[in-house]
Motif scaffolding. Structure first.
Motif, PDB file in Angstrom:
ATOM      1  N   ARG A 107       0.820  -1.215   0.000  1.00 55.68           N
ATOM      2  CA  ARG A 107       0.000   0.000   0.000  1.00 55.68           C
ATOM      3  C   ARG A 107       0.860   1.274   0.000  1.00 55.68           C
ATOM      4  O   ARG A 107       0.330   2.376  -0.107  1.00 55.68           O
TER       5      ARG A 107
ATOM      6  N   ARG B  43       2.975   0.920  -4.620  1.00 50.64           N
ATOM      7  CA  ARG B  43       2.055   1.710  -5.452  1.00 50.64           C
ATOM      8  C   ARG B  43       2.819   2.477  -6.518  1.00 50.64           C
ATOM      9  O   ARG B  43       2.406   2.536  -7.670  1.00 50.64           O
TER      10      ARG B  43
ATOM     11  N   ALA C  50      -4.437   4.000  -4.929  1.00 55.75           N
ATOM     12  CA  ALA C  50      -4.618   3.517  -3.556  1.00 55.75           C
ATOM     13  C   ALA C  50      -5.752   2.497  -3.519  1.00 55.75           C
ATOM     14  O   ALA C  50      -5.672   1.491  -2.800  1.00 55.75           O
ATOM     15  N   GLU C  51      -6.789   2.735  -4.293  1.00 55.40           N
ATOM     16  CA  GLU C  51      -7.927   1.807  -4.326  1.00 55.40           C
ATOM     17  C   GLU C  51      -7.506   0.424  -4.848  1.00 55.40           C
ATOM     18  O   GLU C  51      -7.852  -0.594  -4.262  1.00 55.40           O
TER      19      GLU C  51
ATOM     20  N   ASN D 195      -5.367  -1.333  -2.227  1.00 51.58           N
ATOM     21  CA  ASN D 195      -6.190  -1.878  -1.146  1.00 51.58           C
ATOM     22  C   ASN D 195      -6.952  -3.115  -1.592  1.00 51.58           C
ATOM     23  O   ASN D 195      -7.045  -4.093  -0.860  1.00 51.58           O
ATOM     24  N   THR D 196      -7.483  -3.080  -2.807  1.00 44.97           N
ATOM     25  CA  THR D 196      -8.263  -4.206  -3.329  1.00 44.97           C
ATOM     26  C   THR D 196      -7.401  -5.448  -3.538  1.00 44.97           C
ATOM     27  O   THR D 196      -7.852  -6.563  -3.322  1.00 44.97           O
TER      28      THR D 196
ATOM     29  N   ALA E 228      -4.353  -6.128  -2.046  1.00 42.33           N
ATOM     30  CA  ALA E 228      -3.342  -6.335  -1.003  1.00 42.33           C
ATOM     31  C   ALA E 228      -3.243  -7.794  -0.550  1.00 42.33           C
ATOM     32  O   ALA E 228      -2.145  -8.309  -0.345  1.00 42.33           O
ATOM     33  N   GLN E 229      -4.374  -8.469  -0.380  1.00 40.42           N
ATOM     34  CA  GLN E 229      -4.321  -9.873   0.055  1.00 40.42           C
ATOM     35  C   GLN E 229      -3.680 -10.758  -1.009  1.00 40.42           C
ATOM     36  O   GLN E 229      -2.895 -11.651  -0.695  1.00 40.42           O
TER      37      GLN E 229
END
Length: 179
Positions: free
Chosen positions: A40, A44, A51-52, A55-56, A58-59
């Motif tokens: 994050r 990036r 950022a979206e 975040n979406t 990240a896993q």
């Protein structure tokens, strides 16, 4: 009964194979850190994502980072215990991932991941004292890389067909594939 055949280039290739395997391991520890701990933030900028999107995804990135850490650990284990079989197996896996990434994500992966691993694989394989095992390693790696390239080609073809039809073209977030 298997017959061992002396490999005369082995004494000169063992050390370069270990050095390159160590460099590839360090590279993959870096990938792991970027994907697992810095997704994050710093990642990036590296991957030019919002950022979206960070975040979406990240896993998924953390999972990918874990696998890169496993590859790095396997390579270092092969180096530290002096196992040419571990080194060649993990270098072949990294090379396969490089081919897959090249076909499905970006051409730069060919140079950043595949070529160092392939060079390390050749050195580590030629560094084995038994020429018969070197030949087996090249055969297995060749089959592995062909299979990986085929799967990557199938996925890339599928994504191109979806993109040309206007449907979602990625497996993850519905964006467009990168060049």
């Amino acid at each position: 009964l298997a017959m061992e055949v002396y490999n005369p280039v082995a004494p000169w290739m063992e050390v370069p194979g270990a050095i390159i395997a160590s460099i590839v391991a360090a590279q993959h520890f870096g990938f792991m850190a970027l994907e697992t701990f810095m997704w994050r933030g710093r990642a990036r900028g590296v991957f030019k994502m919002s950022a979206e999107k960070a975040n979406t995804s990240a896993q998924l990135a953390a999972n990918q980072g874990y696998y890169n850490g496993v590859l790095a650990c396997g390579l270092l284990l092969g180096v530290f215990i002096g196992s040419p079989h571990l080194k060649t197996a993990f270098l072949a896996a990294v090379a396969g991932a490089g081919v897959f990434g090249w076909l499905t994500v970006s051409r730069t992966i060919l140079f950043a991941q595949f070529l160092p691993a392939a060079l390390g694989f050749v050195c580590a394989t030629l560094g084995q004292l038994d020429a018969a095992h070197s030949g087996e390693a090249f055969l297995v790696a060749g089959v592995f890389l062909i299979a990986t390239a085929f799967v990557g080609w199938v996925i890339k073809t599928r994504e191109e067909k979806l993109a040309s039809s206007g449907e979602s073209a990625t497996l993850v977030d519905g964006g467009t594939p990168s060049a």
